[in-house]
Every structure is written in structure tokens, then in C-alpha cells.
Scaffold this active site. Structure first.
Site, PDB file in Angstrom:
ATOM      1  CE  LYS A 114      -4.454   8.581  -5.878  1.00 28.88           C
ATOM      2  NZ  LYS A 114      -5.386   7.473  -6.033  1.00 28.88           N
ATOM      3  CE  LYS A 197      -5.949   7.083   5.263  1.00 30.14           C
ATOM      4  NZ  LYS A 197      -7.141   7.460   4.485  1.00 30.14           N
ATOM      5  CE  LYS A 200      -6.101  -0.884   0.144  1.00 24.63           C
ATOM      6  NZ  LYS A 200      -7.282  -1.341  -0.611  1.00 24.63           N
TER       7      LYS A 200
END
Ligand code: AMP
Ligand code: TRP
Length: 334
Positions: A114, A197, A200
């Protein structure tokens, strides 16, 4: 005999959970709550590590809790609560941060991914210490087992290391937890991009099945899911990721084995297979969605249930925290 303790949580990072959260986490939690003393939290403090609109965060927190319940987590059996309602989480995270190595925290791959994606200036210190807060979540409850996706395995390993280090430095305060890593067959991929994957935060909506979507919308997404040109319904993750993913979803939601589904659709086209799957998804999600919407219709009652469970969580958490404060040498308030 007392049951072993189980702890898991999810971030309130969207208005609706997706089918991967349902199959990969909630269905397992629902099953495990029967044989474990289970604690499930909506980890809203973790959600603050990325930018959030305050009103939206509050709403997502309620919605996530409602979906836990709608999916079958029983708030009278399991301790289902909101992380920020129990102040001991933030307090223990501070203490644990003092026994965490800077380099050790810097080796967490999720943080490295990240921070390299967004740059160090756009990355908060909270994102860096996120795994320490997660360790606090787990250790406050003397947790035996932590069911998580494999991306969280390293964080549970860190939790174990911190527990062992604290115990040997200050005396035993924590149970050292074991991760329970989700099996491959519980991993769900994006319908449009079946090697990524389902998430959300996916780039396109067309590949994600939302728990709270109108069932007819989910059915349409399934009919448009990416497959291949072979035309036979068979599981082959390598060469047929799209069809294999649909088979995994079908099997998980229907409780059937993949070979029996392959047999049923042998010699039939993908259209039939997708129609069958759409029916399974609509049958499973329809009632969950109804229950979630009913719970959200009465937020005061939902908040009351969450408050009762926060009280139950607090009793356990505060005991651990008081012991930790004593062990590290903080002076007790008279
Ligand atoms: P997230 O909030 O997206 O990190 O997801 C919370 C939990 O849901 C994860 O730790 C996994 O257990 C599960 N999960 C999320 N996405 C998927 C997926 N695509 N397939 C299976 N499980 C998933
Ligand atoms: N970090 C986890 C995730 O993103 C969520 C989480 C926070 C968690 N605290 C936890 C999971 C404690 C298990 C136990 O999926």
C-alpha cells in the site's frame, strides 16, 4: 467444559459486503460460532487508516454489522460488536507498539504494497501500525483461533510474536493464537477478471456480486461473467479460471460437491449453467438481503444489540488490559 475462543473481524469499508466476504468469511464464522466462544468485530478503527467520509463510515459500520447478523451470526450466541465501542483496543495497541520493532512492522507486506502504491506522504502512520491494532484486537480476548484470509496470515504471525515477546518479557498476559487460513475452495475471484480476487474495492462493478444488491442485478452479472470458448463445465483453475470460479461459488452456496455440479451440466452450455447458478445465488442472497434491510430499518434496535455486546466484550477486554498495565509497571489509579 469451556469452548475455545475464536476472534475475527472485517472492516466497514463498503455499503455492502461482496460474495467473497460471505463465502470466505461469514459462512465459516456462522459454522464456527456453534463450537467456539466467538467474538466478531466490525473494525471501524482500522477503517480510519484510509480516508473516509465520517457520515458514510458510521453508516457502513451499521450496515456491516447488519450483514453479519443477516448472514447468520447470532448476536445472542456470539459477541458481535463494534471495535471503537471498546476503548481497550486502542489502549492495548499503544502498549503493544512499544514492544514492536520498527523494522518488524516495516516488513508487513500489506503495508509495503500500500505504501509503495500511494507513496509515503499519502500513507498514514496509522496504516503502518495497523497490524499492531489487529494484534490488540486478538490478544485482548485470550483468543485461541483466528480465521482469516491468507493475506492476513502475516499479521496473525506478528500477533503471535508480540504475544510471546510480551509474555516472556513481563510474565504471561496473553494466549498465543493460531491462525486458521481459509482454504482455496473458499476464495472467490472477480467475475470479469477471474484471476483477481473479488474485492469491495474492485475497479469495475460488473465483476462483483454484492450481498445487498437487487437479486435480479446479481443474476445479470452472472449471465455476463467471463468464461472461455471451450463450452464445457469443468473445474480447471489454470486453464478455465472463469468457469472454475463459478463452480466454486455454486458449490459453496448449494452445499454440493463440484463433480456433482459438473455432472449435472455435462453436455449443456454455459448459458444453462449460469442460469442454474443465478438461481442458487438469488435463493441464498434474497433472504439475507431481506433480513439485513429489515435490521437497517430499525437502527435504534441494532445499536442497542451492538451496545449490549460491546458490554460483554469490554468485560473480557478490560481484564486483560488491567493485567497488562500492571505487568508493564503503570501506576494504578487510586
Ligand atoms: P476485506 O474486508 O475485503 O479484507 O475482507 C474481509 C474478509 O473476507 C477477508 O479476510 C477474507 O476472509 C474474506 N474475503 C474477502 N474477499 C474474499 C474473496 N474474494 N474470496 C474469499 N474470501 C474473501
Ligand atoms: N485486518 C483484517 C482484514 O483486513 C481485519 C481485522 C482487524 C481482523 N482485526 C482483526 C481480522 C482481528 C481478524 C482478527 O481483513
Amino acid at each position: 467444559m469451556t469452548k475455545p475462543r475464536l476472534y475475527s473481524g472485517m472492516q466497514p469499508s463498503a455499503d455492502s459486503l461482496q460474495i467473497g466476504n460471505y463465502i470466505g468469511a461469514l459462512m465459516q464464522w456462522r459454522e464456527m460460532q456453534q463450537s467456539y466462544d466467538a467474538f466478531f468485530s466490525v473494525v471501524d478503527l482500522h477503517a480510519l487508516t484510509v480516508p473516509n467520509d465520517p457520515a458514510e463510515l458510521r453508516e457502513k459500520t451499521r450496515r456491516t454489522a447488519a450483514q453479519y447478523i443477516a448472514a447468520g451470526i447470532e448476536p445472542s450466541r456470539s459477541t458481535l460488536y463494534v471495535q471503537s465501542h471498546v476503548s481497550a483496543h486502542a489502549e492495548l495497541a499503544w502498549i503493544l507498539s512499544t514492544v514492536t520493532g520498527f523494522g518488524e512492522a516495516g516488513r508487513m507486506t500489506q503495508f509495503k504494497d500500500k505504501s509503495s502504491r500511494y507513496g509515503t506522504d499519502a500513507t498514514s502512520v496509522g496504516l503502518f501500525t495497523y497490524p499492531v491494532l489487529m494484534a490488540a484486537d486478538i490478544l485482548l480476548y485470550q483468543t485461541d483461533l483466528v480465521p482469516v484470509g491468507d493475506d492476513q496470515k502475516q499479521h496473525v504471525e506478528l500477533t503471535r510474536d508480540l504475544a510471546e515477546r510480551f509474555n516472556s518479557r513481563y510474565g504471561k498476559a496473553f494466549t498465543v493464537p493460531m491462525p486458521v487460513i481459509q482454504q482455496d475452495t473458499a476464495r472467490i475471484y472477480d467475475l470479469q477478471n477471474p484471476t483477481a480476487k473479488m474485492s469491495k474495492s474492485a475497479e469495475t462493478d460488473a465483476g462483483v456480486l454484492w450481498l445487498l444488491d437487487d437479486p435480479s442485478k446479481s443474476a445479470k452479472k452472472i449471465m455476463r461473467a467471463v468464461t472461455d470458448s471451450e463450452g464445457s463445465v469443468r473445474y480447471d483453475r489454470q486453464n478455465k479460471p472463469g468457469v472454475s470460479n463459478l463452480l466454486v461459488i455454486y458449490a459453496a452456496l448449494s452445499g454440493r460437491q463440484i463433480p456433482s455440479i459438473e455432472d449435472e451440466y455435462a453436455g449443456r452450455g454455459y448459458g444453462d449453467f449460469k442460469k442454474g447458478l443465478a438461481e442458487v445465488v438469488v435463493n441464498e442472497f434474497g433472504p439475507v438481503r431481506e433480513r439485513a434491510l429489515a435490521l437497517l430499518d430499525d437502527p435504534a434496535e441494532l445499536d442497542r444489540v451492538l451496545a449490549v455486546n460491546a458490554g460483554k466484550a469490554e468485560e473480557v477486554a478490560n481484564k486483560t488490559l488491567a493485567d497488562v498495565y500492571d505487568k508493564v509497571g503503570l501506576l494504578r489509579r487510586a
